[in-house]
Design a protein around this motif. Sequence first.
Motif, PDB file in Angstrom:
ATOM      1  N   ALA A   1       1.038  -1.134  -0.241  1.00 11.25           N
ATOM      2  CA  ALA A   1       0.119  -0.260   0.164  1.00 11.25           C
ATOM      3  C   ALA A   1       0.376   1.269  -0.236  1.00 11.25           C
ATOM      4  O   ALA A   1       0.566   2.390  -0.915  1.00 11.25           O
ATOM      5  N   PRO A   2       1.896   1.710   0.990  1.00 12.84           N
ATOM      6  CA  PRO A   2       2.993   2.490   0.324  1.00 12.84           C
ATOM      7  C   PRO A   2       3.817   2.219  -0.183  1.00 12.84           C
ATOM      8  O   PRO A   2       3.536   3.909  -0.806  1.00 12.84           O
ATOM      9  N   THR A   3       3.552   1.499  -0.761  1.00 14.50           N
ATOM     10  CA  THR A   3       4.201   1.829  -2.318  1.00 14.50           C
ATOM     11  C   THR A   3       3.499   2.279  -3.399  1.00 14.50           C
ATOM     12  O   THR A   3       3.306   3.434  -4.304  1.00 14.50           O
ATOM     13  N   ALA A   4       2.030   1.873  -3.678  1.00 14.88           N
ATOM     14  CA  ALA A   4       0.888   2.346  -4.073  1.00 14.88           C
ATOM     15  C   ALA A   4       0.702   3.676  -4.641  1.00 14.88           C
ATOM     16  O   ALA A   4       0.452   4.369  -5.008  1.00 14.88           O
ATOM     17  N   ILE A   5       0.707   4.404  -2.953  1.00 10.43           N
ATOM     18  CA  ILE A   5       0.305   5.336  -3.065  1.00 10.43           C
ATOM     19  C   ILE A   5       1.348   6.925  -3.069  1.00 10.43           C
ATOM     20  O   ILE A   5       0.919   7.133  -3.576  1.00 10.43           O
ATOM     21  N   ALA A   6       2.490   6.199  -2.795  1.00  8.92           N
ATOM     22  CA  ALA A   6       3.377   7.004  -3.175  1.00  8.92           C
ATOM     23  C   ALA A   6       3.576   7.168  -4.775  1.00  8.92           C
ATOM     24  O   ALA A   6       3.844   8.379  -5.353  1.00  8.92           O
ATOM     25  N   ALA A   7       3.288   5.895  -5.611  1.00  6.93           N
ATOM     26  CA  ALA A   7       3.356   6.349  -7.180  1.00  6.93           C
ATOM     27  C   ALA A   7       1.760   6.227  -7.445  1.00  6.93           C
ATOM     28  O   ALA A   7       2.684   7.353  -8.767  1.00  6.93           O
ATOM     29  N   VAL A   8       1.002   7.056  -7.244  1.00  8.00           N
ATOM     30  CA  VAL A   8      -0.850   7.855  -7.454  1.00  8.00           C
ATOM     31  C   VAL A   8      -0.137   8.679  -7.164  1.00  8.00           C
ATOM     32  O   VAL A   8       0.325  10.113  -7.727  1.00  8.00           O
ATOM     33  N   ARG A   9       0.446   8.893  -6.063  1.00  8.12           N
ATOM     34  CA  ARG A   9       1.092  10.631  -5.543  1.00  8.12           C
ATOM     35  C   ARG A   9       2.272  11.231  -7.125  1.00  8.12           C
ATOM     36  O   ARG A   9       2.034  12.826  -6.780  1.00  8.12           O
ATOM     37  N   ALA A  10       3.139  10.441  -7.150  1.00 12.09           N
ATOM     38  CA  ALA A  10       3.973  10.476  -7.548  1.00 12.09           C
ATOM     39  C   ALA A  10       3.318  11.550  -9.445  1.00 12.09           C
ATOM     40  O   ALA A  10       3.920  12.211  -9.729  1.00 12.09           O
ATOM     41  N   GLN A  11       2.502  10.476  -9.604  1.00 13.12           N
ATOM     42  CA  GLN A  11       1.603  10.609 -10.652  1.00 13.12           C
ATOM     43  C   GLN A  11       0.455  12.322 -11.323  1.00 13.12           C
ATOM     44  O   GLN A  11       0.981  12.867 -11.797  1.00 13.12           O
ATOM     45  N   ILE A  12       0.409  12.237 -10.122  1.00 10.48           N
ATOM     46  CA  ILE A  12      -0.471  13.412  -9.480  1.00 10.48           C
ATOM     47  C   ILE A  12       0.133  15.138  -9.713  1.00 10.48           C
ATOM     48  O   ILE A  12       0.164  15.471 -10.184  1.00 10.48           O
ATOM     49  N   ALA A  13       1.211  14.546  -9.258  1.00 13.29           N
ATOM     50  CA  ALA A  13       2.572  15.483  -8.862  1.00 13.29           C
ATOM     51  C   ALA A  13       3.189  16.264 -10.687  1.00 13.29           C
ATOM     52  O   ALA A  13       3.299  17.269 -11.130  1.00 13.29           O
ATOM     53  N   ALA A  14       3.189  14.404 -11.225  1.00 10.22           N
ATOM     54  CA  ALA A  14       3.622  14.611 -12.121  1.00 10.22           C
ATOM     55  C   ALA A  14       2.205  15.356 -13.454  1.00 10.22           C
ATOM     56  O   ALA A  14       2.728  16.470 -14.219  1.00 10.22           O
ATOM     57  N   ARG A  15       1.866  15.539 -13.438  1.00  5.90           N
ATOM     58  CA  ARG A  15       0.656  16.233 -13.809  1.00  5.90           C
ATOM     59  C   ARG A  15      -0.071  17.610 -13.646  1.00  5.90           C
ATOM     60  O   ARG A  15      -0.305  18.062 -14.505  1.00  5.90           O
ATOM     61  N   ILE A  16       0.826  17.767 -12.540  1.00  4.30           N
ATOM     62  CA  ILE A  16       0.661  18.743 -12.338  1.00  4.30           C
ATOM     63  C   ILE A  16       1.774  19.706 -12.740  1.00  4.30           C
ATOM     64  O   ILE A  16       1.242  20.820 -13.123  1.00  4.30           O
ATOM     65  N   THR A  17       3.026  19.645 -12.479  1.00  3.87           N
ATOM     66  CA  THR A  17       3.623  19.579 -13.613  1.00  3.87           C
ATOM     67  C   THR A  17       3.456  20.365 -14.490  1.00  3.87           C
ATOM     68  O   THR A  17       4.053  21.556 -14.470  1.00  3.87           O
ATOM     69  N   SER A  18       3.142  18.722 -15.047  1.00  3.14           N
ATOM     70  CA  SER A  18       2.752  19.004 -16.540  1.00  3.14           C
ATOM     71  C   SER A  18       1.640  20.439 -17.004  1.00  3.14           C
ATOM     72  O   SER A  18       1.963  21.101 -17.974  1.00  3.14           O
ATOM     73  N   LEU A  19       1.178  20.545 -16.233  1.00  8.93           N
ATOM     74  CA  LEU A  19       0.020  21.822 -16.658  1.00  8.93           C
ATOM     75  C   LEU A  19       0.192  22.763 -16.047  1.00  8.93           C
ATOM     76  O   LEU A  19       0.045  24.115 -16.270  1.00  8.93           O
ATOM     77  N   LEU A  20       1.261  22.605 -15.016  1.00 10.81           N
ATOM     78  CA  LEU A  20       2.371  24.261 -15.239  1.00 10.81           C
ATOM     79  C   LEU A  20       3.283  24.611 -16.085  1.00 10.81           C
ATOM     80  O   LEU A  20       2.988  26.285 -16.749  1.00 10.81           O
ATOM     81  N   LEU A  21       4.045  23.758 -16.283  1.00 12.63           N
ATOM     82  CA  LEU A  21       4.794  23.781 -17.584  1.00 12.63           C
ATOM     83  C   LEU A  21       4.180  24.712 -18.836  1.00 12.63           C
ATOM     84  O   LEU A  21       4.309  25.276 -19.801  1.00 12.63           O
ATOM     85  N   LEU A  22       3.239  23.522 -19.653  1.00 12.22           N
ATOM     86  CA  LEU A  22       2.097  24.030 -20.588  1.00 12.22           C
ATOM     87  C   LEU A  22       1.524  25.649 -19.774  1.00 12.22           C
ATOM     88  O   LEU A  22       1.863  26.261 -21.174  1.00 12.22           O
ATOM     89  N   SER A  23       1.370  26.476 -19.282  1.00 14.17           N
ATOM     90  CA  SER A  23       0.906  26.850 -19.115  1.00 14.17           C
ATOM     91  C   SER A  23       1.349  28.310 -19.250  1.00 14.17           C
ATOM     92  O   SER A  23       1.503  29.549 -19.833  1.00 14.17           O
ATOM     93  N   ARG A  24       2.991  27.938 -18.151  1.00 14.20           N
ATOM     94  CA  ARG A  24       3.936  29.274 -18.981  1.00 14.20           C
ATOM     95  C   ARG A  24       4.319  29.019 -20.408  1.00 14.20           C
ATOM     96  O   ARG A  24       4.676  30.205 -20.416  1.00 14.20           O
TER      97      ARG A  24
END
Length: 159
Positions: free
Chosen positions: A26-49
């Motif tokens: 479970a901790p590994t799965a949660i960390a993986a999900v969190r990393a994917q969401i953070a990557a989407r946030i990064t992508s959206l911020l970079l796209l807006s920039r």
Amino acid sequence: AACVEGMGRSPRFRKAAAGVKAIFDAPTAIAAVRAQIAARITSLLLLSRKAGRCAIGTDESLEVYRAGRAALVVVASDAAGRVGDFEGDAIVRPARIDKRRLGTLLGGKGEGAAVAVSDPGLARRLRDEVARLDGIGPADGSEHHRYGATPPDGSGIGH
């Protein structure tokens, strides 16, 4: 976190995952999900920039915000000082994105306390992803939620 842990105890899930060689953690799965969401946030911020649809830094963000052109302002979790001038529904303060991370996400080497996004579509998607990220508990179980030691429901379940 409880959802992911419950999934691991489900007989149907275990049967479906029987051919998978990795052990369900479970901790590994949660960390993986969190990393994917953070990557989407990064992508959206970079796209807006890249699209020229954001103002970076407190001064520029405040200018865009006060002019009514900000669809969303992302404020770093550890930002202080003049970021208190931002208020209302157009503000999000992700619990897991600090000034250093926000500055790095936007290509800087320093810190960034605020980013104002002027594109309504990007702002909506960013708000959704930030809500998802903030809704996921930590992988190590060190903190039950983002509100401190006692949850808002007063149940006393915390760290």
